[in-house]
Write an enzyme that holds these catalytic residues in place. Structure first.
Site, PDB file in Angstrom:
ATOM      1  N   ASP A  36       0.776  -1.340  -0.015  1.00  0.00           N
ATOM      2  CA  ASP A  36       0.011  -0.147  -0.034  1.00  0.00           C
ATOM      3  C   ASP A  36       0.850   1.431   0.026  1.00  0.00           C
ATOM      4  O   ASP A  36       2.014   1.149   0.215  1.00  0.00           O
ATOM      5  CB  ASP A  36      -1.092   0.100   1.118  1.00  0.00           C
ATOM      6  CG  ASP A  36      -2.138  -0.690   0.865  1.00  0.00           C
ATOM      7  OD1 ASP A  36      -2.470  -0.970  -0.075  1.00  0.00           O
ATOM      8  OD2 ASP A  36      -2.823  -1.052   2.016  1.00  0.00           O
ATOM      9  N   LYS A  58      -3.217   3.491  -2.206  1.00  0.00           N
ATOM     10  CA  LYS A  58      -4.211   4.589  -2.367  1.00  0.00           C
ATOM     11  C   LYS A  58      -3.758   5.699  -1.409  1.00  0.00           C
ATOM     12  O   LYS A  58      -3.326   5.529  -0.412  1.00  0.00           O
ATOM     13  CB  LYS A  58      -5.494   3.979  -1.437  1.00  0.00           C
ATOM     14  CG  LYS A  58      -6.225   2.906  -2.284  1.00  0.00           C
ATOM     15  CD  LYS A  58      -7.451   2.476  -1.555  1.00  0.00           C
ATOM     16  CE  LYS A  58      -7.955   0.901  -1.985  1.00  0.00           C
ATOM     17  NZ  LYS A  58      -7.116  -0.026  -1.161  1.00  0.00           N
ATOM     18  N   MET A 173      -7.661   9.474   9.368  1.00  0.00           N
ATOM     19  CA  MET A 173      -8.151   9.868   7.852  1.00  0.00           C
ATOM     20  C   MET A 173      -9.327  11.010   8.300  1.00  0.00           C
ATOM     21  O   MET A 173     -10.379  11.167   7.846  1.00  0.00           O
ATOM     22  CB  MET A 173      -8.915   8.863   7.490  1.00  0.00           C
ATOM     23  CG  MET A 173      -7.868   7.852   7.078  1.00  0.00           C
ATOM     24  SD  MET A 173      -8.461   6.175   6.395  1.00  0.00           S
ATOM     25  CE  MET A 173      -9.463   5.482   8.168  1.00  0.00           C
TER      26      MET A 173
END
Length: 506
Positions: A36, A58, A173
């Site tokens: 990732d 991502k 996030m």
């Protein structure tokens, strides 16, 4: 179906040293590594050279590979009988969609195993000097995501309980929703002066930490230009930061250095710098190559027993010397009665890896030191083998020969220029992102100069040039550049120590 297995591995928050031992071992066994955006690419070094590496990262607003395709990729690779390491930032089961991937594997009858990792929230707090719980402050905490599924809104959270029922809140996030998070907490009873920490790039040398009250943090984060990836910590425990901060107090924290030595030899230097908080970028300006003709070297090795001593002046030379001995079917018995001479302690340590202790390590860790001590002991009528690089100075063979010795000096390795990362070095220099470039040999600088020619003077800007010793410094100055730092002894430990002293506040 010949099924392999998938290991869902938590890569940790960024610092490669926080990978678990089991995660490292699974990477070493993998046929395929699927990794990732937030998994430190340094960890790929634990995989075998032939292991396939697939990036599916991502970042906010950019999806390299959709999650559905990642799920299918795992099934396809394991279904082909391969051992698959799925390397995910943080912990696979903490906001990492590891549960979704595991469920998909189970549906397709693919064996899997979960290897937990250090989750970003815990690591960010520790590296920022914030204890998430403290018996004098709070004994409760919550992990939350500030970015849910598009069809769900953060407003669906029970803000009343979050605001008043829990001590420490950790939002993952949440940067794009920071203002709304703060407003909701204050609206539902959290004190406006509750301290908040926003920690960007946690556990890495580029880590940034900003603290402010709950009612002001969003404004200050925007003014500072802080962006994801970042962790938000809300609670009274943030007040401990000034007392307990340690990581961003390291002497080289926030400094970024370009390492130009070959990657295989850079690991020790990188580890020393990172232990002092520095960020390192390894872009070799040279590569190690074998001689164009092995004949002179092989002829010398065939008569090893006839030499009084073997002189080794670099780690590369040690590796090449013992590697060639093995290639020719020779072992340590061929060196019986032969004195082993090392130019310095680092070369001596490399020799010791092969089961030998050097007979001589001069006080002056340079070729001059070797010559001085050998001449003092007397070399007339003695025969020496000096396996060397193609660009080595003639000091040792010339000096010993003049004193009556016989010296064979075959080339055992070469350093050759590499232009592979020229554009990357140009970008780093033009953008002013480097504090200094570290040169561990004359050839590392010569090849950087060859990359850019006269343009290097313009590109350098405010970037300092650090040198490991007088020979390298002489090469840098010969091209018209200033050497900002040179240690008293030509070792990596001394160079790092000198760098720490250089950046000490007056």
């Amino acid at each position: 179906m010949n099924s392999g297995k998938v290991y869902l591995i938590g890569a940790g928050p960024g610092d490669p040293g926080l990978l678990t031992v089991k995660g490292r071992d699974c990477l070493a066994l993998a046929d395929v590594v699927i990794y990732d955006y937030l998994a430190n690419p340094v960890l790929l070094g634990y995989a075998r050279p032939e292991t396939e590496q697939i990036y599916v990262g991502k970042s906010r607003g950019q999806h390299s590979v959709p999650q559905e395709e990642i799920n299918q990729l795992l099934v396809d690779k394991a279904g082909a009988g391969l051992q698959v390491a799925r390397l995910k930032g943080g912990d696979p089961y903490v906001f990492g969609r590891g549960g979704e991937e595991a469920a998909f594997l189970r549906q397709h009858q693919i064996p899997f195993e979960v290897v937990p990792g250090v989750t970003a929230g815990f690591a960010a707090a520790a590296y920022a000097g914030i204890p998430l719980t403290h018996r004098d402050t709070t004994t409760s905490l919550a992990l939350l995501t500030g970015h849910e599924r598009p069809e769900r809104k953060l407003s669906s959270l029970d803000w009343q309980k979050l605001a008043t029922g829990l001590g420490t809140l950790i939002f993952y996030m949440g940067m794009s929703n920071l203002k709304m998070i703060c407003e909701q907490l204050i609206k539902h009873g959290r004190a406006a002066d509750t301290p908040v920490a926003v920690i960007q790039w946690a556990t890495l040398p580029r880590q940034r930490t900003l603290t402010a009250p709950l009612n002001k943090i969003a404004e200050q984060v925007a003014a500072a230009g802080m962006e994801p990836p970042a962790v938000i910590i809300i609670g009274e425990v943030v007040r401990y930061r000034e007392e307990l901060r340690w990581y961003d107090n390291l002497p080289l924290f926030g400094k970024r250095f370009l390492i130009t030595r070959p990657r295989a030899q850079a690991a020790t230097f990188v580890a020393l710098l990172q232990a002092q908080g520095a960020e390192t970028i390894c872009i070799p300006t040279i590569e190690i190559a074998t001689p164009e003709d092995w004949t002179p070297c092989d002829q010398s090795l065939a008569r090893l027993g006839g030499y009084h001593g073997v002189i080794l002046t670099s780690a590369n030379g040690v590796e090449a010397f013992f590697g060639r001995m093995k290639h020719l079917g020779l072992d340590l018995r061929a060196l019986a009665g032969v004195k082993i001479i090392a130019v310095g302690p680092k070369t001596a340590k490399e020799i010791e890896k092969y089961g030998l202790s050097p007979d001589l390590v001069p006080q002056n860790f340079r070729a001059e030191g070797v010559v001085e001590e050998l001449l003092a002991a007397g070399v007339d009528g003695k025969r020496f083998l000096y396996p060397r690089t193609a660009i080595a100075r003639e000091l040792i063979p010339d000096s010993l020969t003049a004193a009556g010795a016989e010296v064979d000096a075959p080339i055992i390795y070469r350093t050759i220029a590499t232009l592979e990362k020229r554009d990357m070095i140009r970008h780093l220099l033009e953008s002013g992102e480097l504090d200094a470039i570290c040169f561990s040999s004359s050839s590392t600088f010569d090849n950087l100069q060859a990359m850019f020619g006269d343009e290097l003077k313009t590109l350098q800007g405010g970037t300092k040039f650090f040198s490991i010793g007088p020979l390298t410094s002489g090469t840098i100055r010969k091209h018209g550049f200033e050497v900002a730092l040179e240690p008293e002894q030509s070792t990596l430990d001394d160079l790092v120590g000198a760098m720490v002293d250089y950046y000490k506040e007056p």
